[in-house]
Design a protein around this motif. Structure first.
Motif, PDB file in Angstrom:
ATOM      1  N   ALA A 174       0.926  -1.129   0.000  1.00 12.30           N
ATOM      2  CA  ALA A 174       0.000   0.000   0.000  1.00 12.30           C
ATOM      3  C   ALA A 174       0.959   1.169   0.000  1.00 12.30           C
ATOM      4  CB  ALA A 174      -0.836  -0.001   1.255  1.00 12.30           C
ATOM      5  N   CYS A 175       0.506   2.380  -0.239  1.00 12.47           N
ATOM      6  CA  CYS A 175       1.415   3.494  -0.366  1.00 12.47           C
ATOM      7  C   CYS A 175       2.528   3.423   0.680  1.00 12.47           C
ATOM      8  CB  CYS A 175       0.665   4.806  -0.244  1.00 12.47           C
ATOM      9  SG  CYS A 175       1.755   6.207  -0.241  1.00 12.47           S
ATOM     10  N   GLY A 176       3.653   2.895   0.286  1.00 19.43           N
ATOM     11  CA  GLY A 176       4.816   2.954   1.150  1.00 19.43           C
ATOM     12  C   GLY A 176       4.954   1.838   2.169  1.00 19.43           C
ATOM     13  N   LEU A 225      -0.564   4.872  10.194  1.00 17.74           N
ATOM     14  CA  LEU A 225       0.288   5.952  10.701  1.00 17.74           C
ATOM     15  C   LEU A 225       0.913   6.723   9.540  1.00 17.74           C
ATOM     16  CD1 LEU A 225       2.064   4.028  13.617  1.00 17.74           C
ATOM     17  CD2 LEU A 225       0.428   5.909  13.880  1.00 17.74           C
ATOM     18  N   HIS A 226       1.349   5.980   8.528  1.00 18.29           N
ATOM     19  CA  HIS A 226       1.942   6.578   7.336  1.00 18.29           C
ATOM     20  C   HIS A 226       0.937   7.526   6.652  1.00 18.29           C
ATOM     21  CE1 HIS A 226       4.374   6.071   3.440  1.00 18.29           C
ATOM     22  NE2 HIS A 226       3.228   6.559   2.997  1.00 18.29           N
ATOM     23  N   GLU A 227      -0.295   7.003   6.430  1.00 17.16           N
ATOM     24  CA  GLU A 227      -1.291   7.768   5.671  1.00 17.16           C
ATOM     25  C   GLU A 227      -1.960   8.859   6.503  1.00 17.16           C
ATOM     26  OE1 GLU A 227      -1.592   7.367   2.531  1.00 17.16           O
ATOM     27  OE2 GLU A 227      -0.861   5.338   2.143  1.00 17.16           O
ATOM     28  N   GLY A 263       1.747  10.568   8.965  1.00 20.67           N
ATOM     29  CA  GLY A 263       3.085  10.775   8.414  1.00 20.67           C
ATOM     30  C   GLY A 263       3.136  11.849   7.341  1.00 20.67           C
ATOM     31  N   HIS A 264       2.308  11.692   6.316  1.00 22.27           N
ATOM     32  CA  HIS A 264       2.349  12.660   5.212  1.00 22.27           C
ATOM     33  C   HIS A 264       1.922  14.052   5.654  1.00 22.27           C
ATOM     34  CE1 HIS A 264       3.693  10.240   1.941  1.00 22.27           C
ATOM     35  NE2 HIS A 264       2.710   9.363   2.040  1.00 22.27           N
ATOM     36  N   GLY A 265       1.067  14.115   6.684  1.00 24.30           N
ATOM     37  CA  GLY A 265       0.551  15.422   7.094  1.00 24.30           C
ATOM     38  C   GLY A 265       1.398  16.109   8.143  1.00 24.30           C
ATOM     39  N   GLU A 271       9.753  12.278   0.690  1.00 25.49           N
ATOM     40  CA  GLU A 271       8.430  12.362   1.301  1.00 25.49           C
ATOM     41  C   GLU A 271       7.953  10.995   1.807  1.00 25.49           C
ATOM     42  OE1 GLU A 271       6.679  14.661   2.412  1.00 25.49           O
ATOM     43  OE2 GLU A 271       4.817  13.553   2.766  1.00 25.49           O
ATOM     44  N   GLU A 272       8.153   9.962   1.009  1.00 20.94           N
ATOM     45  CA  GLU A 272       7.749   8.625   1.451  1.00 20.94           C
ATOM     46  C   GLU A 272       8.586   8.167   2.647  1.00 20.94           C
ATOM     47  OE1 GLU A 272       5.048   7.201   0.614  1.00 20.94           O
ATOM     48  OE2 GLU A 272       4.640   8.675  -0.934  1.00 20.94           O
ATOM     49  N   ALA A 273       9.873   8.507   2.646  1.00 26.58           N
ATOM     50  CA  ALA A 273      10.743   8.136   3.765  1.00 26.58           C
ATOM     51  C   ALA A 273      10.258   8.816   5.043  1.00 26.58           C
ATOM     52  CB  ALA A 273      12.191   8.526   3.469  1.00 26.58           C
ATOM     53  N   ALA A 329      10.153   5.248  -6.292  1.00 28.42           N
ATOM     54  CA  ALA A 329      10.357   6.076  -5.090  1.00 28.42           C
ATOM     55  C   ALA A 329      10.143   5.313  -3.779  1.00 28.42           C
ATOM     56  CB  ALA A 329       9.444   7.298  -5.136  1.00 28.42           C
ATOM     57  N   HIS A 330       9.065   4.502  -3.700  1.00 29.41           N
ATOM     58  CA  HIS A 330       8.817   3.771  -2.447  1.00 29.41           C
ATOM     59  C   HIS A 330       9.950   2.784  -2.167  1.00 29.41           C
ATOM     60  CE1 HIS A 330       4.701   5.061  -3.404  1.00 29.41           C
ATOM     61  NE2 HIS A 330       4.522   5.064  -2.109  1.00 29.41           N
ATOM     62  N   MET A 331      10.432   2.149  -3.236  1.00 32.57           N
ATOM     63  CA  MET A 331      11.509   1.178  -3.041  1.00 32.57           C
ATOM     64  C   MET A 331      12.810   1.872  -2.652  1.00 32.57           C
ATOM     65  SD  MET A 331      10.725  -1.555  -6.083  1.00 32.57           S
ATOM     66  CE  MET A 331      12.050  -2.657  -5.589  1.00 32.57           C
TER      67      MET A 331
HETATM   68 ZN    ZN Z   1       2.941   7.511   1.087  1.00 29.75          ZN
END
Ligand code: ZN
Length: 680
Positions: free
Chosen positions: A15-17, A453-455, A458-460, A481-483, A538-540
């Motif tokens: 999932a995203c990241g 937590l990420h979604e 984290g991003h916000g 940003e993903e990191a 990017a995620h990888m």
């Molecule tokens: Zn993300």
């Protein structure tokens, strides 16, 4: 990205990241249904369906029926010969009295399964045309042997030999419709794509046609072209609109019929209005009405039951305008949604306590509350391959003014997790029984929590210093940003606050996530990189960056160790508490890069840790992964729902069963939900 898809891999779910792995095994439910070509077919559970009220179950039943009625539409949208191919092969499959054990018959069956999976003659992910392994000769004689059953596929005046001659190039000639959706640069994307959104027109003509419609001063533009096929007739361009009485009208009128029944048992008036507005869109084909529907839909947050039904995503159109038909019906997973609500309502605490420089912290932070749902049916472009999360509507101005609904589909990720148990991946790559046991016990939980937590936070979190250009990090921006979002989640996974809030049951649980994250970042995600290539996605990049940085910085204290046993490489985490401290330190560094827009520092850290792969380890991982023989793509069968009525015809219950297999389901759908003519 409007749709979070899970297209690759079997054990590690993206999932995203965030990646997912194993979970406690649920007994007495067989997740794996079928395996062929590069596909594994799974089934999914619908937990708590029985707990819904009778009215809610009835509503779901009608919405499910409306979902299944659209199947033929997608087949025809994907290629104008798809229904012809599917129906002819199904006629052969069902009625063939020759040797059903012959290699040719079995290969034809595999091909038919692929056609069901791709909703046509192209692969759902690569868009390449399937390569049949049976012979043309076999197909011709098989079709002749079931001739009376092929009548539905014949146009007026056609004979069986005309049908065979028509089918041969479509199935066997690799140069005919080589691609479903072609995205290659520098060619006419319409002429080189097999999809059926346009006919007799060039890319240039399409562009001019829609450019003329658009008014640059319109701040609330409709989604031009979303629900029509554009064709040239007598030298003129005409839109054939998908609606009752229009193109695909035979299927749409059925969808509308079920939606009417659904409206009668809607949970509340808002939802009834949503459904009725969708009906009105289907009846008129009006895209203005479609926008009204989208606005009402996105604002309906009170209903437990929800659905997507319509011409929605535009990935199938090389020009990104035409909507592929899809449907997904679901109800809110109240327990899991509580989890995201707890996280969101404590957003300020997490921000205030984050291990970053106070000047980069947000004074006021609001968590995003994403709904967790249970899917009851997957249909159209969501079947058999499905997303694990959806974010709609797509119209930019509606998103801007009214927001969007973001959902994660937890019963689908559960099926992925469960089916991965015992496929040999953990046995091959995890260091010992300790790591495997911990993963079995906690990983599904910690994966979901890390995603949340990420979604949700984290991003916000964090802020840019005044005057910093949000695009300052350029090509390194999304990795950084993903990191940031991943590290925010990782750091807090191990915080006592998580136990206090009841988000994890055990203070050991976070170790499952940490181990898996490091093993994946240092090693196993390389299964997705071609030999000789570096990491591009990017995620990888972010995952390797975090794992490799923590490995290097923890060396003096032996926090992470690389061990070799019998010539095979393993990752071992020796000190989980120190690893958490390292995650906190890296979060501070990454936040500083982001907040100050320091391009050089961003480039340096990504290039140093996130890009280059260790060639010999890469080769070893690929070799070991190959031995496991895992299918790279997965699809699903749906449960079967039946209305239970009393002797007066009154509905008393809706039953659900999980025993239908892939072939039976697709043949049944073709029989019960197939109202379109073979050519539209
Ligand atoms: Zn993300």
């Amino acid at each position: 990205m409007k749709k979070i898809t899970l297209f690759f891999m079997t054990v590690l779910l993206m999932a995203c990241g965030v990646e997912k792995e194993t979970t406690p095994k649920i007994e007495n439910f067989n997740y794996t249904v079928d395996k062929f070509a590069d596909i594994e077919i799974l089934r999914y559970r619908v937990p708590d369906f029985e707990k819904l009220s009778l009215k809610q179950k009835e509503l779901i039943y009608y919405l499910n029926q409306a979902a299944l009625e659209g199947r033929d539409i997608l087949f025809d949208q994907n290629n104008k010969y798809n229904l012809l191919v599917r129906r002819t092969l199904e006629a052969v499959y069902v009625n063939y009295t020759g040797d059903r054990e012959s290699a040719d018959f079995k290969r034809m069956t595999t091909y038919l399964k692929q056609v069901w999976m791709g909703n046509g003659i192209h692969h759902h992910y690569s868009e390449d045309k399937f390569v049949p392994e049976f012979s043309e000769k076999f197909l011709a004689q098989a079709i002749r042997s079931v001739e009376p059953h092929c009548n539905v596929c014949l146009l007026p005046g056609e004979k069986i030999d005309d049908l065979i001659a028509k089918l041969e190039p479509i199935i066997f000639d690799p140069t005919v419709f080589p691609k479903g959706t072609n995205q290659e640069d520098g060619v006419d994307l319409i002429k080189t794509s097999g999809v059926n959104f346009y006919e007799g027109v060039t890319e240039k003509e399409v562009e001019d046609f829609y450019a003329k419609m658009k008014n640059p001063n319109d701040s609330t533009p409709i989604s031009f072209g979303l629900n029509s096929k554009l064709v040239k007739e007598n030298g003129l361009l005409v839109e054939k609109t998908y609606k009752v009485g229009g193109l695909y009208g035979e299927a749409i009128i059925k969808i509308v019929g079920w939606l009417r029944k659904a409206a009668e048992v809607a949970e509340n008036n808002t939802q009834k209005d949503v459904i009725n507005t969708l009906i009105s869109h289907y009846e008129t084909g009006s895209l203005k009405t479609y926008d009204e529907y989208s606005i009402k839909w996105v604002q309906d947050l009170a209903s437990d039951i929800d659905f997507v039904n319509g011409f929605t995503e535009t990935y199938g159109d090389p020009l990104g305008m035409k909507g592929s038909w899809e449907s997904l019906v679901n109800f809110k997973n109240i327990e899991a949604t509580k989890r995201t609500e707890i996280i969101s309502s404590n957003a300020q605490w997490f921000e205030d306590n984050s291990p970053i420089d106070p000047t980069f912290k947000k004074e006021k932070v609001k968590g995003v509350s994403a709904k967790v749902i249970t899917a009851t049916i997957l249909a159209g472009d969501c079947y058999p391959s499905t997303p694990i999360g959806i974010n709609l509507p797509n119209s930019n101005w509606i998103r801007h003014e009214y927001g969007s609904k973001s959902v994660t589909i937890e019963n689908i990720t559960e099926a992925y997790d469960q089916a991965s148990l015992g496929n040999g991946f953990a046995e091959e790559f995890m260091w010992s029984e300790v790591e495997r046991e911990r993963a079995k016990k906690f990983a599904s939980m910690t994966n979901n929590l890390h995603t949340d937590l990420h979604e949700c936070l984290g991003h916000g979190s964090g802020k840019l210093l005044p005057g910093v250009d949000p695009d300052a990090l350029k090509a390194y921006g999304s990795t950084i940003e993903e990191a940031r979002a991943d590290l925010f989640g990782l750091y807090y996974m191990g915080d006592p606050k998580i136990i206090e809030l009841g988000l994890l049951p055990d203070k050991e649980a976070y170790k499952a996530e940490y181990y898996q994250y490091i093993m994946n970042g240092l090693m196993t995600q390389m299964t997705r990189v071609q030999p000789g290539k570096n990491i591009e996605e990017a995620h990888m990049r972010n995952r390797q960056l975090i794992a490799a940085w923590a490995f290097e910085k923890g060396k003096a204290d032996n926090v992470i160790e690389i061990k070799v046993r019998d010539g095979e490489t393993f990752v071992v985490v020796n000190d989980y508490e120190k690893l958490r401290t390292l995650f906190g330190q890296l979060l501070a560094i990454i936040q500083q890069i982001k907040s100050t827009g320091n391009f050089e520092a961003g480039k340096n850290i990504v290039e140093t840790y996130g890009v280059k792969v260790n060639k010999s380890l890469h080769a070893e991982v690929l070799e070991r992964y190959k031995k496991l023989n895992l299918a790279p793509y997965r699809g699903f069968v749906n449960p079967v729902y039946s209305l239970i009525t009393d002797k007066h015809g009154k509905v008393t219950d809706v039953s659900i069963s999980y025993d239908e297999n892939y072939i039976d389901q697709n043949l049944r759908y073709s029989k019960e939900y197939s109202s379109l003519p073979t050519f539209n």
